[in-house]
Design an enzyme around this catalytic site. Structure first.
Site, PDB file in Angstrom:
ATOM      1  N   LYS A  13       1.255  -1.159   0.124  1.00  0.00           N
ATOM      2  CA  LYS A  13      -0.248   0.015   0.030  1.00  0.00           C
ATOM      3  C   LYS A  13       0.831   1.464  -0.152  1.00  0.00           C
ATOM      4  O   LYS A  13       0.703   1.893  -1.109  1.00  0.00           O
ATOM      5  CB  LYS A  13      -0.808   0.098   1.086  1.00  0.00           C
ATOM      6  CG  LYS A  13      -1.794  -1.452   1.297  1.00  0.00           C
ATOM      7  CD  LYS A  13      -2.649  -0.675   2.633  1.00  0.00           C
ATOM      8  CE  LYS A  13      -2.277  -1.570   3.720  1.00  0.00           C
ATOM      9  NZ  LYS A  13      -1.330  -1.901   3.896  1.00  0.00           N
ATOM     10  N   ARG A  88      -9.400   0.837   9.063  1.00  0.00           N
ATOM     11  CA  ARG A  88      -9.147  -0.473   9.356  1.00  0.00           C
ATOM     12  C   ARG A  88     -10.081  -1.808   9.852  1.00  0.00           C
ATOM     13  O   ARG A  88      -9.886  -3.013   9.945  1.00  0.00           O
ATOM     14  CB  ARG A  88      -7.929  -0.867   9.882  1.00  0.00           C
ATOM     15  CG  ARG A  88      -6.651  -0.680   9.687  1.00  0.00           C
ATOM     16  CD  ARG A  88      -5.663  -0.806   9.866  1.00  0.00           C
ATOM     17  NE  ARG A  88      -4.034  -1.861   9.560  1.00  0.00           N
ATOM     18  CZ  ARG A  88      -3.117  -0.570   8.965  1.00  0.00           C
ATOM     19  NH1 ARG A  88      -3.014   0.310   8.842  1.00  0.00           N
ATOM     20  NH2 ARG A  88      -1.741  -1.323   9.140  1.00  0.00           N
ATOM     21  N   ARG A 122      11.508  -5.717   5.289  1.00  0.00           N
ATOM     22  CA  ARG A 122      10.787  -4.227   5.658  1.00  0.00           C
ATOM     23  C   ARG A 122      11.969  -3.739   5.766  1.00  0.00           C
ATOM     24  O   ARG A 122      12.125  -3.681   6.867  1.00  0.00           O
ATOM     25  CB  ARG A 122       9.283  -3.745   5.691  1.00  0.00           C
ATOM     26  CG  ARG A 122       9.493  -2.739   5.707  1.00  0.00           C
ATOM     27  CD  ARG A 122       7.706  -1.732   5.290  1.00  0.00           C
ATOM     28  NE  ARG A 122       7.264  -2.444   6.368  1.00  0.00           N
ATOM     29  CZ  ARG A 122       5.823  -2.480   6.794  1.00  0.00           C
ATOM     30  NH1 ARG A 122       5.327  -1.875   5.506  1.00  0.00           N
ATOM     31  NH2 ARG A 122       5.356  -2.893   7.113  1.00  0.00           N
ATOM     32  N   ARG A 153      10.963  -1.681  11.739  1.00  0.00           N
ATOM     33  CA  ARG A 153      10.303  -1.610  12.602  1.00  0.00           C
ATOM     34  C   ARG A 153      10.042  -2.493  13.705  1.00  0.00           C
ATOM     35  O   ARG A 153       9.841  -3.750  12.885  1.00  0.00           O
ATOM     36  CB  ARG A 153       8.265  -1.667  11.567  1.00  0.00           C
ATOM     37  CG  ARG A 153       8.216   0.071  11.388  1.00  0.00           C
ATOM     38  CD  ARG A 153       7.748   0.182   9.996  1.00  0.00           C
ATOM     39  NE  ARG A 153       6.308   0.174  10.769  1.00  0.00           N
ATOM     40  CZ  ARG A 153       5.363  -0.579   9.747  1.00  0.00           C
ATOM     41  NH1 ARG A 153       4.652   0.328   8.732  1.00  0.00           N
ATOM     42  NH2 ARG A 153       4.256  -0.680  10.313  1.00  0.00           N
ATOM     43  N   ARG A 164      -0.587  -9.313  13.824  1.00  0.00           N
ATOM     44  CA  ARG A 164      -1.028  -8.230  12.822  1.00  0.00           C
ATOM     45  C   ARG A 164      -1.800  -8.527  11.195  1.00  0.00           C
ATOM     46  O   ARG A 164      -2.624  -8.823  11.085  1.00  0.00           O
ATOM     47  CB  ARG A 164       0.501  -7.580  12.333  1.00  0.00           C
ATOM     48  CG  ARG A 164       0.750  -6.176  13.093  1.00  0.00           C
ATOM     49  CD  ARG A 164       2.148  -6.131  12.713  1.00  0.00           C
ATOM     50  NE  ARG A 164       2.192  -5.142  11.623  1.00  0.00           N
ATOM     51  CZ  ARG A 164       2.877  -4.591  10.758  1.00  0.00           C
ATOM     52  NH1 ARG A 164       4.237  -5.524  10.856  1.00  0.00           N
ATOM     53  NH2 ARG A 164       2.753  -3.946   9.542  1.00  0.00           N
TER      54      ARG A 164
HETATM   55  P1  ADP Z   1       1.374  -2.219   7.151  1.00  0.00           P
HETATM   56  O1  ADP Z   1       1.734  -0.653   6.587  1.00  0.00           O
HETATM   57  O2  ADP Z   1       2.169  -2.543   8.186  1.00  0.00           O
HETATM   58  O3  ADP Z   1      -0.660  -2.258   7.341  1.00  0.00           O
HETATM   59  P2  ADP Z   1       0.721   0.498   9.223  1.00  0.00           P
HETATM   60  O4  ADP Z   1       1.979   1.255   9.336  1.00  0.00           O
HETATM   61  O5  ADP Z   1      -0.351   1.876   8.538  1.00  0.00           O
HETATM   62  O6  ADP Z   1       1.557  -0.965   8.693  1.00  0.00           O
HETATM   63  O7  ADP Z   1       0.131   0.641  10.104  1.00  0.00           O
HETATM   64  C1  ADP Z   1       0.588   0.240  11.670  1.00  0.00           C
HETATM   65  C2  ADP Z   1       0.858   0.159  13.021  1.00  0.00           C
HETATM   66  O8  ADP Z   1      -0.503   1.262  13.473  1.00  0.00           O
HETATM   67  C3  ADP Z   1      -0.750  -0.747  12.309  1.00  0.00           C
HETATM   68  O9  ADP Z   1      -0.444  -1.966  13.409  1.00  0.00           O
HETATM   69  C4  ADP Z   1      -1.772  -0.931  13.992  1.00  0.00           C
HETATM   70  O10 ADP Z   1      -1.286  -0.511  15.323  1.00  0.00           O
HETATM   71  C5  ADP Z   1      -2.051   1.206  13.715  1.00  0.00           C
HETATM   72  N1  ADP Z   1      -2.674   1.457  13.151  1.00  0.00           N
HETATM   73  C6  ADP Z   1      -1.903   2.642  11.606  1.00  0.00           C
HETATM   74  N2  ADP Z   1      -3.923   2.481  10.924  1.00  0.00           N
HETATM   75  C7  ADP Z   1      -4.714   2.622  12.034  1.00  0.00           C
HETATM   76  C8  ADP Z   1      -5.940   2.072  11.999  1.00  0.00           C
HETATM   77  N3  ADP Z   1      -6.301   3.183  10.860  1.00  0.00           N
HETATM   78  N4  ADP Z   1      -6.722   2.324  12.717  1.00  0.00           N
HETATM   79  C9  ADP Z   1      -6.137   1.090  13.904  1.00  0.00           C
HETATM   80  N5  ADP Z   1      -4.876   1.167  13.881  1.00  0.00           N
HETATM   81  C10 ADP Z   1      -4.077   1.504  13.352  1.00  0.00           C
HETATM   82  P1  ADP Z   2       1.844  -1.749   3.201  1.00  0.00           P
HETATM   83  O1  ADP Z   2       2.071  -0.705   3.459  1.00  0.00           O
HETATM   84  O2  ADP Z   2       1.024  -2.727   2.373  1.00  0.00           O
HETATM   85  O3  ADP Z   2       2.375  -2.655   4.783  1.00  0.00           O
HETATM   86  P2  ADP Z   2       5.086  -1.667   1.862  1.00  0.00           P
HETATM   87  O4  ADP Z   2       5.029  -0.960   1.211  1.00  0.00           O
HETATM   88  O5  ADP Z   2       5.668  -0.776   3.390  1.00  0.00           O
HETATM   89  O6  ADP Z   2       3.087  -2.782   2.487  1.00  0.00           O
HETATM   90  O7  ADP Z   2       5.570  -3.376   1.453  1.00  0.00           O
HETATM   91  C1  ADP Z   2       6.243  -4.751   1.980  1.00  0.00           C
HETATM   92  C2  ADP Z   2       7.299  -4.623   1.981  1.00  0.00           C
HETATM   93  O8  ADP Z   2       7.655  -4.874   0.065  1.00  0.00           O
HETATM   94  C3  ADP Z   2       8.679  -3.351   1.601  1.00  0.00           C
HETATM   95  O9  ADP Z   2       9.681  -4.413   1.930  1.00  0.00           O
HETATM   96  C4  ADP Z   2       8.568  -3.143  -0.427  1.00  0.00           C
HETATM   97  O10 ADP Z   2       9.742  -2.948  -0.597  1.00  0.00           O
HETATM   98  C5  ADP Z   2       8.403  -4.718  -0.590  1.00  0.00           C
HETATM   99  N1  ADP Z   2       6.985  -4.935  -1.278  1.00  0.00           N
HETATM  100  C6  ADP Z   2       6.479  -4.159  -2.268  1.00  0.00           C
HETATM  101  N2  ADP Z   2       4.960  -4.041  -2.772  1.00  0.00           N
HETATM  102  C7  ADP Z   2       6.092  -5.415  -3.607  1.00  0.00           C
HETATM  103  C8  ADP Z   2       6.013  -5.518  -4.821  1.00  0.00           C
HETATM  104  N3  ADP Z   2       5.143  -5.878  -5.806  1.00  0.00           N
HETATM  105  N4  ADP Z   2       6.690  -6.896  -4.633  1.00  0.00           N
HETATM  106  C9  ADP Z   2       7.977  -7.381  -4.253  1.00  0.00           C
HETATM  107  N5  ADP Z   2       7.906  -6.830  -3.303  1.00  0.00           N
HETATM  108  C10 ADP Z   2       7.417  -5.446  -2.729  1.00  0.00           C
END
Ligand code: ADP
Ligand code: ADP
Ligand code: ZN
Length: 207
Positions: A13, A88, A122, A153, A164
């Site tokens: 995302k 979420r 990541r 992280r 998660r």
């Molecule tokens: P990822 O990109 O790996 O999905 P995020 O960076 O979006 O993770 O979120 C990291 C953490 O922040 C989540 O595991 C949660 O604890 C919190 N968080 C982020 N967005 C929300 C949301 N919309 N509602 C509740 N908790 C959230």
């Molecule tokens: P999210 O915001 O949904 O948690 P991220 O954009 O942070 O996901 O991506 C999670 C991990 O996967 C990062 O290390 C990123 O570099 C890698 N990644 C993202 N998109 C791809 C893809 N299409 N193929 C392989 N690796 C990816």
């Protein structure tokens, strides 16, 4: 255009949001980034959110709903925005309907097995939000965009990743039905390489 990026942690995302936002000239609103900045700055919101994030749980709905409601009032959202990681829960989605009009929801789909591999490799830049994967860093430990040290992280460590993913399936996945009922879902195969995924998202959005 007001867009939501839905999908499990590690789906891509954030990676895709940066590119799509640059292309459409709209702000990326990542609740995860906002919460991590609040923790870094030790604000009251940050202090309240930290224990949930560290355990891989969701931060309470009321906290994130207030953050997003205030953020969407800013001028830069007038011409559109991309919500990355919000809503979420169904409760968050229902609250959002009271103060925003969403045009499209991109559901980025990736298997749990692949997600574990992506999250465990990541590396992120807390300064500019840059996101990388060790597989492509060739040993580098600094951010390509701003030169800061990259970190892993805490919530990307193995134990937290599994909780998660189960939180995602229990609390966030029901949003696919919620937005399907509203005719807004654009499904994208997130297992594809990044460029293909990006192209599929633009096609889904019709831009
Ligand atoms: P990822 O990109 O790996 O999905 P995020 O960076 O979006 O993770 O979120 C990291 C953490 O922040 C989540 O595991 C949660 O604890 C919190 N968080 C982020 N967005 C929300 C949301 N919309 N509602 C509740 N908790 C959230
Ligand atoms: P999210 O915001 O949904 O948690 P991220 O954009 O942070 O996901 O991506 C999670 C991990 O996967 C990062 O290390 C990123 O570099 C890698 N990644 C993202 N998109 C791809 C893809 N299409 N193929 C392989 N690796 C990816
Ligand atoms: Zn950086």
């Amino acid at each position: 255009m007001n867009v939501i990026f839905l999908g499990p942690p590690g789906a891509g995302k954030g990676t895709q949001a940066v590119r799509v936002c640059e292309r459409l000239g709209i702000p990326q609103i990542s609740t995860g980034d906002i919460l991590r900045r609040a923790i870094k700055d030790q604000t009251p919101t940050g202090l309240a959110a930290k224990s949930y994030i560290d355990k891989g749980q969701l931060v309470p709905d009321s906290v994130v709903i207030d953050i997003v409601r205030e953020r969407l009032e800013r001028d830069d959202c007038k011409a559109g925005y991309l919500l990355d990681g919000f809503p979420r829960t169904v409760l968050q989605a229902e609250a959002l309907e009271t103060f925003a009009k969403i045009d499209a929801v991109v559901d980025i789909d990736v298997s749990d097995e692949k997600l574990v591999e992506r999250l465990s490799g990541r590396r992120v830049c807390l300064s500019c939000g840059g996101t990388y994967h060790v597989a492509h860093l060739n040993g580098s430990t600094t951010c390509e965009k701003c030169g800061e040290q990259l970190i892993q992280r805490d919530d990307d460590k193995a134990e937290t990743v599994l909780s998660r993913l189960s939180v995602y399936h229990a609390q966030t996945e029901p949003l696919i039905d919620f937005y399907t009922q509203r005719g807004l879902i654009k499904k994208v195969d997130g297992a594809q390489p990044m460029d293909e995924c990006y192209a599929a998202i633009l096609a889904g959005l019709g831009v």
